[in-house]
Design a protein around this motif. Structure first.
Motif, PDB file in Angstrom:
ATOM      1  N   VAL A 157      47.936  28.597  34.318  1.00  7.72           N
ATOM      2  CA  VAL A 157      47.426  29.469  33.251  1.00  7.72           C
ATOM      3  C   VAL A 157      46.006  29.104  32.825  1.00  7.72           C
ATOM      4  O   VAL A 157      45.165  29.990  32.616  1.00  7.72           O
ATOM      5  N   LEU A 165      43.381  30.882  35.154  1.00 13.14           N
ATOM      6  CA  LEU A 165      43.409  32.323  35.387  1.00 13.14           C
ATOM      7  C   LEU A 165      42.276  33.015  34.643  1.00 13.14           C
ATOM      8  O   LEU A 165      42.170  32.946  33.419  1.00 13.14           O
ATOM      9  N   GLY A 166      41.407  33.663  35.399  1.00 13.60           N
ATOM     10  CA  GLY A 166      40.282  34.387  34.818  1.00 13.60           C
ATOM     11  C   GLY A 166      39.174  33.500  34.302  1.00 13.60           C
ATOM     12  O   GLY A 166      38.190  33.999  33.745  1.00 13.60           O
ATOM     13  N   ARG A 226      37.530  29.836  39.524  1.00 10.36           N
ATOM     14  CA  ARG A 226      38.020  30.387  40.793  1.00 10.36           C
ATOM     15  C   ARG A 226      38.704  29.296  41.616  1.00 10.36           C
ATOM     16  O   ARG A 226      38.076  28.309  42.029  1.00 10.36           O
ATOM     17  N   ILE A 265      51.423  33.085  38.848  1.00 12.31           N
ATOM     18  CA  ILE A 265      52.377  32.525  37.890  1.00 12.31           C
ATOM     19  C   ILE A 265      53.776  32.475  38.494  1.00 12.31           C
ATOM     20  O   ILE A 265      54.492  31.464  38.383  1.00 12.31           O
ATOM     21  N   SER A 307      42.522  33.067  41.742  1.00 12.11           N
ATOM     22  CA  SER A 307      42.763  33.005  40.300  1.00 12.11           C
ATOM     23  C   SER A 307      41.822  33.910  39.496  1.00 12.11           C
ATOM     24  O   SER A 307      42.094  34.204  38.331  1.00 12.11           O
ATOM     25  N   ASP A 338      41.054  36.989  40.521  1.00  9.47           N
ATOM     26  CA  ASP A 338      41.437  38.360  40.830  1.00  9.47           C
ATOM     27  C   ASP A 338      42.545  38.791  39.871  1.00  9.47           C
ATOM     28  O   ASP A 338      43.619  38.201  39.833  1.00  9.47           O
ATOM     29  N   GLU A 339      42.290  39.824  39.088  1.00  5.74           N
ATOM     30  CA  GLU A 339      43.236  40.289  38.071  1.00  5.74           C
ATOM     31  C   GLU A 339      44.588  40.641  38.687  1.00  5.74           C
ATOM     32  O   GLU A 339      45.637  40.432  38.088  1.00  5.74           O
ATOM     33  N   ASP A 375      46.089  39.242  41.072  1.00  7.82           N
ATOM     34  CA  ASP A 375      46.838  38.082  41.562  1.00  7.82           C
ATOM     35  C   ASP A 375      47.457  37.231  40.448  1.00  7.82           C
ATOM     36  O   ASP A 375      48.185  36.277  40.732  1.00  7.82           O
ATOM     37  N   ARG A 376      47.139  37.547  39.203  1.00  3.82           N
ATOM     38  CA  ARG A 376      47.598  36.715  38.092  1.00  3.82           C
ATOM     39  C   ARG A 376      49.119  36.538  38.093  1.00  3.82           C
ATOM     40  O   ARG A 376      49.651  35.428  38.055  1.00  3.82           O
ATOM     41  N   ARG A 377      49.853  37.682  38.117  1.00  2.56           N
ATOM     42  CA  ARG A 377      51.305  37.611  38.067  1.00  2.56           C
ATOM     43  C   ARG A 377      51.858  36.871  39.287  1.00  2.56           C
ATOM     44  O   ARG A 377      52.802  36.073  39.179  1.00  2.56           O
TER      45      ARG A 377
END
Length: 528
Positions: free
Chosen positions: A102, A105-106, A109, A129, A119, A121-122, A124-126
């Motif tokens: 976490v 994320l965002g 990289r 995790i 990390s 790339d929006e 790829d977030r889910r």
């Protein structure tokens, strides 16, 4: 470790984080560090990056493991020191789950090559995790299964690791037994020794008073090799002496700073578990020999090996020490000199003293101190104990054993309280707390009872306190002279002479450390 790709020297930098566990689980295929690095460099070249630094780890990624390389790599990418961090796979990154991913994320990289996730790339977030949580669940399940299996095997008395030096494990039962096969690299005369013979010799010699350092030197001179095939050292001797396995007990390692001090394993009932077959227990190191060796090794029991037939012992040999460096002083001609200086060492103030002068001063001080002692002076109790040891060695030997066991029992209980205060008995080690406490207290109770049964009684040392000590000393042989001084003196420290040719002044240059009673309960008597 730094490195460049050559083709991407002008591109942005990327760090590579490479990890492989020291222990690879059965059925798990882990990519080697070298193979991970090759993939990371290939990715960097393909995507126009230049490899700035390679962080390599060979350890677990679980929560209770410190990972300084991981921490440094994360700090670099989060602080903007490097724009990108490449990792082969999510389970190589961490097995702490979402809490590890976490924070990036965002914000930083991190490329997870195997999963093809980024990390930053929006989309790829889910996925990141979810995969991180999957890795965490897998690790927890694997850890639980491994612990359950190991506990079951330990409760069956199975030795799960490589057999210790001098022992061999049955491949089917994993029970241990002494290794009597020829130890091919050891030849003593025409007889080849086995590893178990080396182990028994270690326990016998240490319990007899040989220091671990001296025994290591002796083994090396004889060509006896250690378990690694190299030279023996004092700590390798110690590791064998303190290990309960040589008495036939299954052990576990506490971990942390105490990982080299294994303790006996206890089952769910709080009972110790044997790792040898019942009919093999008698072939292991006897408990009394092991206990004595450990007491001698720890300094709780002193073995006097100084009285040797046919060898004169000088009155102050072994008692004089140089104040400046703390080393012993040895007799050289007519003078006692700093041993460290004599051996070529650097002593800032090497002491040297004429033998007749120092002996005369010490004997006079010894005689006067005894004559001036009050009836209940601890010095007289110590002298009585030591005189009893000289005149009735068979009885005193048993008492010394009991006194040494009492000291060792006190040390064991003190260690338990220190470990308890430091938080050692938490988590998986919690089940050892009560058994260790009970065992330490029982040992202390038994030691106190045994010493109480062997109370020395009353010893006549009238001749020591009526002013005749110096006369008795003059009429004694060399060995007895040294022993008589030792009744009341533990050590004598000497300072360097203020100048060459200066007259010896004992009150200015000599400090005597007087004896103290071992038990504090001894008694003496004066003849009527």
């Amino acid at each position: 470790m730094n490195g460049n790709n050559g083709a991407a020297d002008t591109g942005p930098f990327v760090d590579l984080l490479l990890r492989k566990s020291k222990v690879v689980r059965e059925g798990e295929r882990a990519l080697s560090i070298r193979a991970q690095e090759e993939r990371g460099r290939a990715w960097a070249e393909e995507n126009g990056y230049c490899v700035r630094r390679v962080w390599k780890e060979n350890l677990s990624a679980w929560s209770d493991v410190k990972r300084p390389k991981y921490d440094a790599a994360m700090s670099a990418v989060l602080n903007g020191e490097v724009p990108c961090l490449w990792v082969y796979a999510l389970d190589r990154f961490s097995r702490k789950g979402a809490e590890a991913v976490v924070p990036i994320l965002g914000k930083a990289r991190v490329i997870f090559d195997y999963e093809r996730l980024d990390s930053m790339d929006e989309r790829d977030r889910r996925w990141i995790i979810d995969r991180a949580e999957n890795a965490r669940e897998y690790s927890q399940r694997l850890s639980y299964n491994v612990r359950s299996t190991k506990n079951r095997q330990r409760n069956e008395g199975r030795w799960l690791a490589k057999a210790p030096f001098g022992l061999t494990a049955n491949p089917d039962t994993r029970r241990l037994s002494p290794d009597h096969t020829p130890y091919l690299c050891i030849v003593k005369g025409s007889k080849e020794l086995s590893r178990w013979e080396v182990v028994t010799r270690i326990f016998n010699e240490i319990s007899g008073g040989t220091s671990s350092r001296a025994l290591a030197r002796k083994f090396n001179q004889e060509g006896i090799k250690s378990s690694t095939g190299k030279f023996w050292r004092a700590d390798s001797i110690r590791a064998i002496v303190i290990h309960p396995v040589y008495e036939g007990w299954l052990t576990v390692s506490p971990g942390g700073k105490s990982h080299k001090s294994p303790v006996a394993y206890v089952d769910g009932k709080g009972e110790r578990m044997r790792c040898v077959e019942r009919d093999m227990v008698a072939d292991m190191i006897p408990a009394d020999v092991a206990a004595r060796a450990r007491r001698v090794l720890s300094g709780n029991q002193i073995v006097d090996n100084t009285r040797v037939e046919g060898r004169a012992v000088h009155a102050l040999s072994g008692k004089l020490r140089c104040v400046s460096c703390g080393h012993a002083m040895v007799l050289d001609g007519k003078s006692y000199n700093c041993q460290h200086r004599a051996a070529g060492g650097a002593c800032p103030g090497p002491a040297s003293v004429w033998r007749p002068a120092i002996e005369r001063y010490v004997v006079e001080a010894w005689s006067a101190r005894l004559h001036a002692a009050e009836d209940h002076d601890p010095l007289l109790i110590a002298a009585a104990e030591r005189w009893h040891a000289l005149t009735r060695p068979d009885e005193s030997g048993v008492i010394k054993e009991a006194q040494a066991e009492l000291l060792a029992a006190v040390a064991q209980l003190d260690k338990f309280h220190a470990d308890d205060a430091s938080g050692w008995y938490t988590g998986r080690s919690a089940k050892y707390r009560v058994p260790h406490k009970v065992a330490a207290e029982k040992r202390l109770d038994a030691a106190e009872d045994r010493l109480s049964e062997l109370t020395v009684g009353r010893v006549d040392i009238t001749w020591l306190i009526e002013g005749r000590a110096a006369e008795v000393w003059q009429n004694a042989d060399p060995q007895m002279r040294r022993d008589l001084l030792g009744l009341a003196i533990d050590s004598v420290t000497v300072t360097k002479s203020p100048g060459q040719g200066k007259r010896f002044k004992g009150d200015e240059r000599v400090t005597i450390v007087w004896a103290k009673p071992e038990s504090g309960t001894g008694e003496f008597e004066q003849a009527a």
